[in-house]
Design an enzyme around this catalytic site. Structure first.
Site, PDB file in Angstrom:
ATOM      1  N   HIS A 198       0.871  -1.184   0.000  1.00  0.00           N
ATOM      2  CA  HIS A 198       0.000   0.000   0.000  1.00  0.00           C
ATOM      3  C   HIS A 198       0.910   1.238   0.000  1.00  0.00           C
ATOM      4  O   HIS A 198       1.196   1.827   1.040  1.00  0.00           O
ATOM      5  CB  HIS A 198      -0.929  -0.008   1.221  1.00  0.00           C
ATOM      6  CG  HIS A 198      -2.073   0.964   1.128  1.00  0.00           C
ATOM      7  ND1 HIS A 198      -3.399   0.592   1.199  1.00  0.00           N
ATOM      8  CD2 HIS A 198      -2.090   2.312   0.959  1.00  0.00           C
ATOM      9  CE1 HIS A 198      -4.174   1.660   1.087  1.00  0.00           C
ATOM     10  NE2 HIS A 198      -3.406   2.724   0.945  1.00  0.00           N
ATOM     11  N   GLU A 205      -3.921   0.633  -5.465  1.00  0.00           N
ATOM     12  CA  GLU A 205      -3.933   1.779  -6.384  1.00  0.00           C
ATOM     13  C   GLU A 205      -2.654   1.925  -7.216  1.00  0.00           C
ATOM     14  O   GLU A 205      -1.937   2.923  -7.104  1.00  0.00           O
ATOM     15  CB  GLU A 205      -4.209   3.073  -5.619  1.00  0.00           C
ATOM     16  CG  GLU A 205      -5.589   3.074  -4.979  1.00  0.00           C
ATOM     17  CD  GLU A 205      -6.002   4.431  -4.415  1.00  0.00           C
ATOM     18  OE1 GLU A 205      -5.144   5.317  -4.275  1.00  0.00           O
ATOM     19  OE2 GLU A 205      -7.199   4.588  -4.116  1.00  0.00           O
TER      20      GLU A 205
HETATM   21  C1  BGC Z   1      -5.525   5.490  -0.622  1.00  0.00           C
HETATM   22  C2  BGC Z   1      -5.461   5.799   0.861  1.00  0.00           C
HETATM   23  C3  BGC Z   1      -5.825   7.246   1.092  1.00  0.00           C
HETATM   24  C4  BGC Z   1      -7.234   7.478   0.607  1.00  0.00           C
HETATM   25  C5  BGC Z   1      -7.757   8.890   0.801  1.00  0.00           C
HETATM   26  C6  BGC Z   1      -6.635   6.168  -1.356  1.00  0.00           C
HETATM   27  O1  BGC Z   1      -6.052   6.841  -2.435  1.00  0.00           O
HETATM   28  O2  BGC Z   1      -5.482   4.105  -0.842  1.00  0.00           O
HETATM   29  O3  BGC Z   1      -4.187   5.465   1.329  1.00  0.00           O
HETATM   30  O4  BGC Z   1      -5.698   7.601   2.445  1.00  0.00           O
HETATM   31  O5  BGC Z   1      -7.334   7.183  -0.763  1.00  0.00           O
HETATM   32  O6  BGC Z   1      -7.000   9.817   0.109  1.00  0.00           O
END
Ligand code: BGC
Length: 392
Positions: A111, A155
């Site tokens: 992550h 992501e």
């Molecule tokens: C990510 C998180 C992030 C969340 C809010 C996602 O892009 O996986 O790590 O905190 O969105 O921005």
């Protein structure tokens, strides 16, 4: 009455770096300390490393049935080729705790953060990165034998975007829009995903997938060509890579318009959230439908959806609307297996402590947890398989 399937997973999500604290061997610990970087530091974060049992207990006690968390690679492999069994068993205890509490663990292997030693070699672009990732995943797989859901990479499209972000900003082009994810970088991650899937599947029965940040892009009339181009670079490449996978993780927060010039930045608006994003609870429905279409029917797990907001009644309102759009998609025949809210806890939002996404607040001096009304509310939705959404 809006009903979700009986076996539907209802849960919340976190990532290790954002909640554990003290991840001194990860690349982000270095990034926070870059001279001139306008970033707050993660420090002890919310000490989830020691308090995970209490946190999972709060989720289970509220009525949730799943918990998504990640494993910090740098803890398991603090130096190249040196693996820590003690840290491996820490994460096994987390899995055991979840199972004992009746929470289905959804485990993410990567992550955003890399071990600092790999970052120093060039990170994912380093020649040995794919072998290193496969070796780490093989090591982790030992504790995943009875885990049903494994996310390889969180992501990849945002990771690919961040890879190009520095150059974009340095080129003086910054105009409020984000750079387009670097496809060459995304292709490296697609190989990493495939290799991780092979390693996990060789040793476990787990369902394996990756998760994609979906922007719920919508073209203005006449911008269809630009929309197709940007959709591919932003998410469709990553969704298409998930064709034939056991599942695709949909992550949705907001929606953005695409004009002939590109993605239109969110205009300032009193409803914008603490991250500056437009309040768009309908985005989840758009995202899930797009994931279904582009993956050609890969089962969907909503691995993140939520809102950075101080007023918890707005979190409940947002989530209620998002879930009604999700229920509509399910009613239309889309195979959705669960909903994991981002986030379980107010956590470290990559350089900032201001945007609060959590169902649970944390006092960062005493580490005392304070569940918000939204936690009990989501627990009710879970217990009633969505029927309580009808009650205003
Ligand atoms: C990510 C998180 C992030 C969340 C809010 C996602 O892009 O996986 O790590 O905190 O969105 O921005």
């Amino acid at each position: 009455m809006r009903k979700f399937p009986d076996e539907f997973l209802w849960g919340a999500a976190t990532s290790a770096y954002q909640v554990e604290g003290g991840n001194v061997l990860s690349d982000w610990w270095r990034i926070e300390r870059m001279p001139g970087a306008p970033l707050e530091r993660s420090g002890d974060a919310v000490d989830h490393y020691h308090r995970y049992a209490e946190d999972m207990g709060l989720l289970a006690g509220a009525g949730l049935s799943a918990y998504r968390f990640s494993i910090e690679w740098a803890r398991l492999e603090p130096d190249e080729g040196e693996f820590s069994r003690a840290e491996l068993l820490h994460y096994r205890r987390m899995i055991d705790t979840a199972l004992t509490l009746g929470l289905t663990p959804v485990v993410t292997l990567h992550h955003f953060t890399l071990p600092a030693w790999l970052a120093a070699q060039g990170g994912w672009r380093a020649p040995g990165s794919l072998d290193a990732f496969a070796r780490y995943v093989a090591f982790v797989s030992e504790i995943l034998v009875d885990v049903e859901w494994v996310c390889t990479i969180n992501e990849p499209n945002i990771a690919a975007l961040m890879a190009g972000a520095a150059e974009h900003a340095m080129g003086g082009e910054f105009d409020g829009t984000l750079p387009t994810p670097d496809l060459a970088f995304g292709e490296i991650l697609a190989v990493a995903h495939a290799r991780a899937r092979t390693e996990v599947k060789a040793r476990t029965q787990a369902k394996v997938g990756w998760t994609v940040a979906q922007q719920a892009l919508v073209p203005v009339p006449g911008a269809e060509e630009k929309f197709a181009e940007l959709s591919w670079a932003w998410e469709d490449f990553y969704l298409q890579t998930a064709r034939g996978d056991d599942f695709i993780g949909t992550q949705s927060y907001t929606s953005q318009t695409v004009s002939e010039k590109g993605i239109v930045p969110h205009p300032a608006h009193p409803d914008n959230t603490l991250t500056g994003w437009a309040y768009r609870p309908d985005a989840l429905g758009i995202a899930v439908r797009r994931a279904h279409e582009v993956t050609q029917g890969t089962p969907i797990l909503v691995t993140e959806n939520g809102i950075a907001i101080a007023d918890d009644t707005r979190r409940i309102a947002y989530t209620r609307t998002a879930l009604t759009h999700l229920a509509d998609a399910i009613a239309d025949g889309i195979d959705v297996r669960g909903y994991l809210h981002w986030s379980a806890l107010d956590n470290y939002e990559w350089g900032h402590w201001g945007p609060t996404f959590g169902l649970i607040a944390v006092d960062r001096t005493t580490f005392e947890r304070q569940p918000k009304p939204s936690l009990a509310w989501l627990g009710d939705v879970a217990r009633t398989a969505g029927a309580s959404l009808e009650v205003a």
